[in-house]
Write a protein that holds these residues in place. Structure first.
Motif, PDB file in Angstrom:
ATOM      1  N   VAL A  93       0.508  -1.344   7.409  1.00 11.32           N
ATOM      2  CA  VAL A  93       0.641  -2.095   6.155  1.00 11.32           C
ATOM      3  C   VAL A  93       1.711  -1.553   5.204  1.00 11.32           C
ATOM      4  O   VAL A  93       2.513  -2.320   4.673  1.00 11.32           O
ATOM      5  N   HIS A 126     -10.303   0.707  -1.290  1.00  9.22           N
ATOM      6  CA  HIS A 126     -10.213   2.062  -0.736  1.00  9.22           C
ATOM      7  C   HIS A 126     -11.188   2.949  -1.514  1.00  9.22           C
ATOM      8  O   HIS A 126     -11.242   2.868  -2.739  1.00  9.22           O
ATOM      9  N   CYS A 164       0.834  -1.192   0.000  1.00 11.48           N
ATOM     10  CA  CYS A 164       0.000   0.000   0.000  1.00 11.48           C
ATOM     11  C   CYS A 164       0.873   1.248   0.000  1.00 11.48           C
ATOM     12  O   CYS A 164       1.878   1.293   0.695  1.00 11.48           O
ATOM     13  N   CYS A 199      -1.839   3.022  10.215  1.00 11.36           N
ATOM     14  CA  CYS A 199      -1.734   1.670   9.638  1.00 11.36           C
ATOM     15  C   CYS A 199      -0.293   1.229   9.378  1.00 11.36           C
ATOM     16  O   CYS A 199       0.512   1.984   8.838  1.00 11.36           O
ATOM     17  N   ASN A 220      -5.108  -3.235  -1.029  1.00 15.66           N
ATOM     18  CA  ASN A 220      -5.778  -2.135  -1.713  1.00 15.66           C
ATOM     19  C   ASN A 220      -6.192  -2.657  -3.059  1.00 15.66           C
ATOM     20  O   ASN A 220      -5.711  -2.199  -4.087  1.00 15.66           O
ATOM     21  N   CYS A 257      -2.099   5.685   5.564  1.00 13.52           N
ATOM     22  CA  CYS A 257      -3.059   6.160   6.556  1.00 13.52           C
ATOM     23  C   CYS A 257      -2.297   6.269   7.880  1.00 13.52           C
ATOM     24  O   CYS A 257      -1.425   5.435   8.169  1.00 13.52           O
TER      25      CYS A 257
HETATM   26 FE1  SF4 Z   1      -4.713   2.870   4.671  1.00 11.62          FE
HETATM   27 FE2  SF4 Z   1      -5.599   0.405   4.002  1.00 11.62          FE
HETATM   28 FE3  SF4 Z   1      -3.205   1.284   3.113  1.00 11.62          FE
HETATM   29 FE4  SF4 Z   1      -3.547   0.670   5.700  1.00 11.62          FE
HETATM   30  S1  SF4 Z   1      -3.670  -0.760   3.984  1.00 11.62           S
HETATM   31  S2  SF4 Z   1      -2.494   2.491   4.864  1.00 11.62           S
HETATM   32  S3  SF4 Z   1      -5.695   1.334   6.038  1.00 11.62           S
HETATM   33  S4  SF4 Z   1      -5.258   2.175   2.631  1.00 11.62           S
END
Ligand code: SF4
Ligand code: 5AD
Length: 445
Positions: free
Chosen positions: A166, A240, A157, A164, A202, A161
């Motif tokens: 990820v 998203h 990703c 997060c 995503n 955010c």
């Molecule tokens: Fe945002 Fe989802 Fe990426 Fe996490 S995985 S940063 S919640 S868009």
């Protein structure tokens, strides 16, 4: 034959990764074992998204240590996934009996790691984000997944955010080429899959290399997959809001086999919190999107993720979340208390919300979401829904499947119905499932 046991936490992408790790190890003679006792290798495939993920891993490792000792130390113990990626060094420091630590992007190198671990040297750690694409090095999936199958098309990703992990644990956004996805989908169908769920952190940001030239978006890919003979249903998750483009919405309008259920996390209904979260859309943008989806596919049911108690969230912000929920009317949703993830921007914010306040807000939000889910399920009573049967039901003589809206549905019927999509007259609704009776013979097989 050697025995491999994999313990999986977290999302469906981890479930997919666990299956692929087993595929990679199959040529080395590893066959799946249902319990860790006496296994030659145990892999913990971990999740770091919320809560005390690392603590759960350490307590499981403590238990496995004794099992490893019982094998005279022969058992190879590997920690994979996002906790491994984020806290690899810490794992080896606290649990030196772990043989292998590997991240989500390096498991195609497992055979090499296992060979090194078997020599009994120091622990092997590989949490790189390698240049090569692991999918180019993975064998074709070997173990059939069943009637409903998952297929990872996108990973990582770039959205960052505030809350997060990820982007840090899974790395930058990457899309698999369309031809590779279509080939894997064909194999899944040949192995008996009737429903495929495309996966990605995503997923709707997928922009894969096209078979001819250029790139495709997810909408285009779905039109293509819808042509696969034998495939009855398509789904994709997780999306998203900013990546729902016109072609994808059109696919919902045009493809009956694209199930009318969409998991579309909004996280908050307050523009102030959405901005602090770096979501880059407003509550009104989300509501407009929902409206467009509903005009494209009037029966579409929506699901979402919510976080309460993000740093700086006031009572008014939380009220805005409740207002958005009332406005949308969700069929189902997940909601969480904000949990600081080391290394993410929000974890360092000074305006953290007190634990009791998070508890209070979560309870109130969950009560509302539960009520909406109950209403959605109750509204299904009396209707006829196509159900794809996937396995035996809870009681003898029952079979169970899923409605288009992902609700589990139980009916009385013989096991040979498994794998078929049949019309069911819905007779009763429960908090998380439905039950009914078969209305006719096979509609599709
Ligand atoms: Fe945002 Fe989802 Fe990426 Fe996490 S995985 S940063 S919640 S868009
Ligand atoms: N705290 C609480 N919930 C989180 N999620 C992601 N990170 C956090 C965090 N730090 C939730 C989001 C996301 C879902 C997969 O997990 O709602 O959509």
């Amino acid at each position: 034959m050697k025995r491999l046991h994999v313990i999986t936490w977290g999302c469906q992408m981890n479930v997919y990764d666990s299956a692929r790790m087993a595929d990679v190890l199959a040529p080395l003679g590893y066959a799946p074992a249902s319990a860790p006792d006496g296994a030659d290798m145990v892999i913990l495939n971990t999740c770091h998204i919320r809560d005390k993920a690392a603590e759960k891993v350490f307590s499981e490792l403590g238990r496995l240590r004794r099992l490893k000792e019982a094998t005279g130390g022969r058992m190879i113990l590997a920690v994979a996934g996002c906790v491994a990626q984020a806290e690899g060094a810490e794992i080896l420091a606290r649990a030196p009996y772990v043989d292998i630590v590997l991240g989500p992007q390096t498991y195609h190198r497992l055979p090499e790691m296992v060979a090194r671990a078997a020599q009994g040297g120091p622990a092997v750690i590989d949490t790189e984000f390698p240049e090569e694409d692991k999918f180019d090095f993975l064998p074709d999936a070997t173990a059939p997944q069943g009637i409903t199958a998952f297929l990872t098309i996108q990973e990582g990703c770039d959205k960052f955010c505030s809350f997060c992990v990820v982007p840090y644990t899974r790395g930058a956004e990457q899309s698999r080429p369309a031809a590779a996805v279509i080939a894997e989908a064909r194999r899944l169908v040949a192995q008996g899959a009737r429903e495929i769920t495309l996966l990605g952190q995503n997923v709707n940001a997928w922009h894969g290399e096209a078979p001819d030239r250029g790139t495709w978006g997810l909408g285009r890919l779905l039109y293509e997959l819808a042509e696969l003979p034998g495939l009855l249903r398509l789904r994709y998750t997780t999306s998203h809001p900013r990546d729902m483009d016109d072609e994808l919405i059109a696919a919902h309008r045009d493809l009956p086999m694209l199930m009318p259920f969409l998991h579309l996390p909004v996280q908050s209904g307050s523009d102030r919190v959405l901005a602090a979260m770096n979501r880059r859309h407003t509550a009104a943008d989300y509501l407009r999107l929902v409206q467009r989806l509903r005009s494209a596919r009037p029966d579409i049911a929506l699901s979402s993720d919510f976080i309460v108690g993000h740093p700086g969230e006031t009572d008014a912000d939380f009220e805005a979340t409740l207002a958005l929920v009332r406005d949308v009317r969700f069929a189902q949703a997940f909601s969480f208390k904000y949990s600081p993830r080391p290394g993410t921007p929000a974890a360092g914010a000074t305006d953290q919300i007190a634990a009791e306040e998070k508890d209070r807000r979560l309870a109130e939000l969950q009560a509302l979401l539960r009520e909406q889910q109950a209403r959605f399920n109750a509204n299904c009573v009396g209707s006829i829904l196509p159900v794809l049967f996937t396995g035996p039901g809870r009681h003898p003589g029952q079979v169970a499947g899923r409605s288009p809206f992902l609700q589990p549905v139980h009916v009385t019927g013989p096991e040979h119905l498994i794998g078929q999509e049949l019309s069911v007259h819905i007779a009763a609704a429960f908090p998380n499932s439905l039950s009914g009776t078969l209305t006719e013979e096979i509609v599709c097989a």
